[in-house]
Design a protein around this motif. Structure first.
Motif, short mmCIF file in Angstrom:
data_model
loop_
_atom_site.label_atom_id
_atom_site.label_comp_id
_atom_site.label_asym_id
_atom_site.label_seq_id
_atom_site.Cartn_x
_atom_site.Cartn_y
_atom_site.Cartn_z
N HIS A 28 -40.91 -28.30 21.36
CA HIS A 28 -42.23 -28.45 21.96
C HIS A 28 -42.75 -27.23 22.78
N PHE A 29 -43.47 -26.54 22.24
CA PHE A 29 -44.00 -25.27 23.19
C PHE A 29 -44.48 -25.81 24.27
N GLU A 30 -43.95 -25.19 25.50
CA GLU A 30 -44.29 -25.54 27.08
C GLU A 30 -45.55 -24.30 27.26
N PHE B 154 -39.56 -23.52 25.16
CA PHE B 154 -39.74 -24.74 24.44
C PHE B 154 -39.05 -25.92 25.02
N GLN B 155 -39.36 -26.94 24.74
CA GLN B 155 -38.82 -28.22 25.18
C GLN B 155 -38.06 -28.93 23.89
N GLU C 175 -35.49 -32.04 23.40
CA GLU C 175 -34.89 -33.18 24.00
C GLU C 175 -35.12 -32.79 25.44
N ASP C 176 -34.03 -32.96 26.44
CA ASP C 176 -34.31 -32.74 27.56
C ASP C 176 -33.92 -31.29 28.22
N LEU C 177 -33.84 -30.50 27.14
CA LEU C 177 -33.46 -29.14 27.40
C LEU C 177 -34.62 -28.15 27.44
N THR C 178 -34.54 -27.01 28.06
CA THR C 178 -35.47 -25.84 27.98
C THR C 178 -34.88 -24.71 27.34
N LEU C 179 -35.56 -24.17 26.06
CA LEU C 179 -34.91 -23.26 25.38
C LEU C 179 -35.85 -21.95 25.37
N THR C 180 -35.11 -20.92 25.46
CA THR C 180 -36.16 -19.68 25.63
C THR C 180 -36.11 -18.80 24.45
N VAL C 181 -37.20 -18.20 24.02
CA VAL C 181 -37.09 -17.29 22.77
C VAL C 181 -37.80 -15.87 22.86
N LEU C 182 -37.03 -14.97 22.95
CA LEU C 182 -37.77 -13.75 23.16
C LEU C 182 -38.14 -13.24 21.69
N SER C 183 -39.31 -12.72 21.79
CA SER C 183 -39.85 -12.23 20.38
C SER C 183 -41.03 -11.09 20.68
N ALA C 184 -41.01 -10.04 19.80
CA ALA C 184 -42.06 -8.96 20.00
C ALA C 184 -43.27 -9.56 19.36
N ASP C 185 -43.28 -10.53 18.44
CA ASP C 185 -44.46 -11.27 17.82
C ASP C 185 -45.38 -11.98 18.92
N GLN D 238 -50.29 -23.83 21.22
CA GLN D 238 -50.95 -24.91 22.00
C GLN D 238 -49.62 -25.63 22.93
N PRO D 239 -49.94 -25.97 24.05
CA PRO D 239 -48.77 -26.77 24.80
C PRO D 239 -48.48 -27.94 23.91
N GLY D 240 -47.21 -28.19 23.74
CA GLY D 240 -46.92 -29.53 23.03
C GLY D 240 -46.63 -29.19 21.54
N GLN D 241 -47.42 -28.05 20.88
CA GLN D 241 -47.19 -27.92 19.52
C GLN D 241 -45.76 -27.97 19.17
#
Lengths: 293, 372
Positions: B298-300, B313-314, B316-326, B331-334
């Motif tokens: 889920h996008f934060e 991104f959320q 479950e209970d973790l935060t994941l980060t994605v690095l992208s040139a795009d 929208q938050p929560g998407q």
């Protein structure tokens, strides 16, 4: 610098009054009395005095005995200061290296500061007694080697050593604090640069504690001029043949033994001016060479 | 030749051991960076090489000669300190030339040498100033010059750039590398800054709690971190970690309730049923349609980096980060699908944190080097 602010001035006045009172009672009032007496001829048993202007000073400054006393005081002050600071510096340099057992040594070196001058005088009188003390062994081995009771130079040496011993701890504390405020990385850097222990002390540590050295020279000289009474009184009473008749001791002798209050008062004024001039001179000329980082 | 060999070196202060048996071989002319968080023992190790700190047990040899009982001046090392440690009462020339003065070099020769070294680091205009009148970068140069002038066989750096501002730090970093290339002395550089470590090092030594976690080139360390600790410490933005279970049947690692990340079949077979931690670098994760990816996040929010964006991104209970040139505008929560190429999935033991594939070869290499 933090400053305290007071809403109304009378609180501030209340806070400083006790200190001002003490300074007034124990410094300004006696000093002004001495100043007044120095220009009068005071009767030995009381009962009025006579204004004589500079007569007391004129008499003193033409008296060979007084000049001798000044000379002995200068020798005493310079030698005591040099000896005390030299010993204190060496001890502090090694205490700062934190060799084994240095904590015990540090405490041991600070203690003598708490010993009263007359007690020190008595202890050294025993140590240096030519016939009964520790020094008597020296005389036994080398007859007539040491006799402060008869020989003025010996007596002055003895008083200087006792005086220096008394002042070592004070200088030691300041030197040690000064040395410990030098970042350790500086001595480490000079060790990496190839300097040995003595070289590091000479090139790095000593130059960086010059402010401490300057402060201690002033304090030690002033102390030697004004604070030597206890030692002289217990060890030599100014003798033999006035060889240790320091200015402070002479003031006491002339004033309270000889009952020449006016002469003693004039001497106090001269001593005070001398110390003030000395301090002024040092701040004006010596302080320029001090490196404050 | 000034290779440094460190064998089972330990350091304890009273009962507290702070360096627990370090083995390390540094080759002649190599630039090694020791990196780790504060209190990991990296500075202590450096100071033991320098001779400023006694070695509790073990052995350090420089150029084949055991130096355990030698004074710092007998070891042929020069050191740059964190706070520069310039002599405040000496001029710049005095600081730079001090080692030569101690070595009793003649005045004229010394002055010529000082002038030459000062010129090489751009200090020739400041020779008469005191350190207090210099800027941070200039002081740093004086410290460097003071070390260079001795023509040391070993150059030691104790976090020398940490007192500089960001821009100057990068500049001095380049300068240090240039100087190293020019004089070629064996260099050991201690830092807690991974950028400094990655960019300067021929090889990196990652330390944690008084032991070495991994030794390797910056590339090796980045691509094959030996443990969860190294993986998390090296890399910015830092790696994402997820707990999971290996399932050989589907050649994947099951993550949480509905996440699943594919890995190579033979790796899955070898680790079947094992509880693992997987590590995914933000640049190795890509964003796809919801449901199409390995996991659904889920996008934060996103952080603009200029050259790209860092998406948070959320899951479950973790935060994941994605690095992208795009440049996406979520929208938050998407819901967004996230996926990773199996070759970029780092797998670590769930209990010990050790790497579960290429770890053994790496360890063996480190011990081989020590044995030489």
């Amino acid at each position: 610098m933090r400053r305290a602010y007071f809403k109304n001035n009378w609180v501030a006045a209340l806070v400083v009054t006790p200190q001002l009172l003490i300074i007034f009672i124990f410094f300004y009032w006696p000093t002004s009395q001495a100043l007044y007496w120095a220009f009068t001829l005071e009767q030995p048993w009381g009962g009025g005095n006579e204004w004589v202007g500079f007569e007391n000073f004129r008499y003193l400054l033409s008296d060979d005995r007084y000049w001798h006393s000044v000379w002995v005081s200068v020798v005493y002050a310079v030698c005591t200061t040099a000896l005390a600071m030299g010993m204190a510096l060496i001890l502090a340099l090694f205490a700062d290296r934190q060799l084994r057992g240095y904590k015990g040594v540090r405490i041991g070196l600070i203690w003598p500061y708490a010993v009263a001058a007359p007690a020190i005088g008595l202890a050294f009188r025993f140590i240096f007694n030519p016939s009964a003390g520790v020094a008597s062994y020296l005389n036994y081995a080398f007859p007539d080697f040491w006799n402060p009771v008869m020989n003025g130079d010996h007596a002055l040496t003895m008083v200087i050593i006792a005086g220096a011993w008394k002042q070592v701890s004070y200088s030691f504390i300041f030197f040690l604090a000064g040395l410990q405020s030098i970042p350790r990385s500086l001595t480490e850097a000079s060790a990496m640069d190839g300097a040995r222990v003595m070289r590091r002390m000479w090139d790095i540590q000593l130059p960086l504690i010059t402010p401490t050295v300057f402060f201690l020279v002033i304090i030690n000289l002033t102390d030697s001029f004004t604070d030597s009474f206890g030692i002289v009184s217990t060890m030599t009473s100014g003798g033999p043949a006035r060889a240790t008749n320091l200015m402070v001791y002479k003031i006491y002798e002339d004033g309270f033994r000889g009952l020449d209050y006016s002469g003693a008062a004039a001497q106090s004024i001269i001593l005070m001016l001398l110390v003030v001039a000395l301090t002024f001179f040092q701040f004006k000329y010596v302080e320029r060479r001090v490196h404050y980082s | 030749m000034a290779e440094i060999s460190i064998r089972d070196v330990r350091k304890s202060y009273g009962k507290d051991e702070v360096v627990h048996g370090v083995d390390l071989a540094i080759y002649d002319g190599e630039f090694v960076v020791i990196i780790g968080p504060s209190g990991c023992g990296k500075s202590t190790l450096l100071r033991m090489i320098a001779g400023l700190e006694a070695i509790s047990s073990g052995e350090i040899a420089i150029g084949g000669k055991v130096v355990n009982d030698l004074e710092p001046r007998e070891r042929g090392c020069a050191m740059v300190f964190q706070n520069y440690a310039l002599y405040p009462h000496m001029s710049v020339a005095g600081n730079i030339g001090y080692a030569l003065k101690v070595a009793r070099m003649k005045r004229a020769e010394r002055d010529a040498k000082v002038a030459e070294v000062a010129r090489s680091v751009g200090l020739d205009e400041f020779l008469d100033r005191k350190p207090g009148q210099l800027s941070g970068g200039q002081r740093q140069r004086v410290a460097m010059a003071r070390a260079i002038i001795r023509e040391p066989e070993v150059f030691l750096f104790d976090e020398p750039l940490s007192n500089l501002d960001a821009k100057l730090r990068v500049q001095m970093r380049h300068e240090i590398r240039r100087i190293h290339n020019r004089i070629g002395a064996t260099s050991v550089f201690v830092t807690h800054d991974q950028h400094e470590g990655m960019t300067l090092a021929d090889r990196m030594v990652i330390m944690n709690k008084g032991t070495i976690e991994q030794i390797g080139t910056p590339e090796e360390v980045y691509d094959h971190p030996a443990s969860v600790y190294v993986a998390g410490f090296i890399g910015s933005p830092s790696m994402n970690f997820l707990a999971g279970t290996v399932e050989a049947g589907v050649a994947a690692i099951r993550l949480g309730n509905d996440g699943r990340i594919d890995i190579a079949a033979e790796r899955a077979k070898a680790l079947d049923g094992k509880l693992v931690q997987i590590g995914l670098r933000p640049e190795n994760l890509s964003m796809v349609a919801p449901g199409a990816g390995a996991i659904t996040g889920h996008f934060e929010f996103a952080e603009e980096l200029g050259s790209g964006r860092l998406y948070h991104f959320q899951f479950e209970d973790l935060t994941l980060t994605v690095l992208s040139a795009d440049k996406h505008s979520f929208q938050p929560g998407q819901e967004v699908g996230l996926t990773a190429d199996p070759v970029h999935v780092h797998i670590f033991d769930g209990a010990t944190g050790a790497r579960l594939d290429t770890l053994e070869p790496m360890r063996r290499r480190a011990s081989l080097e020590v044995a030489q």
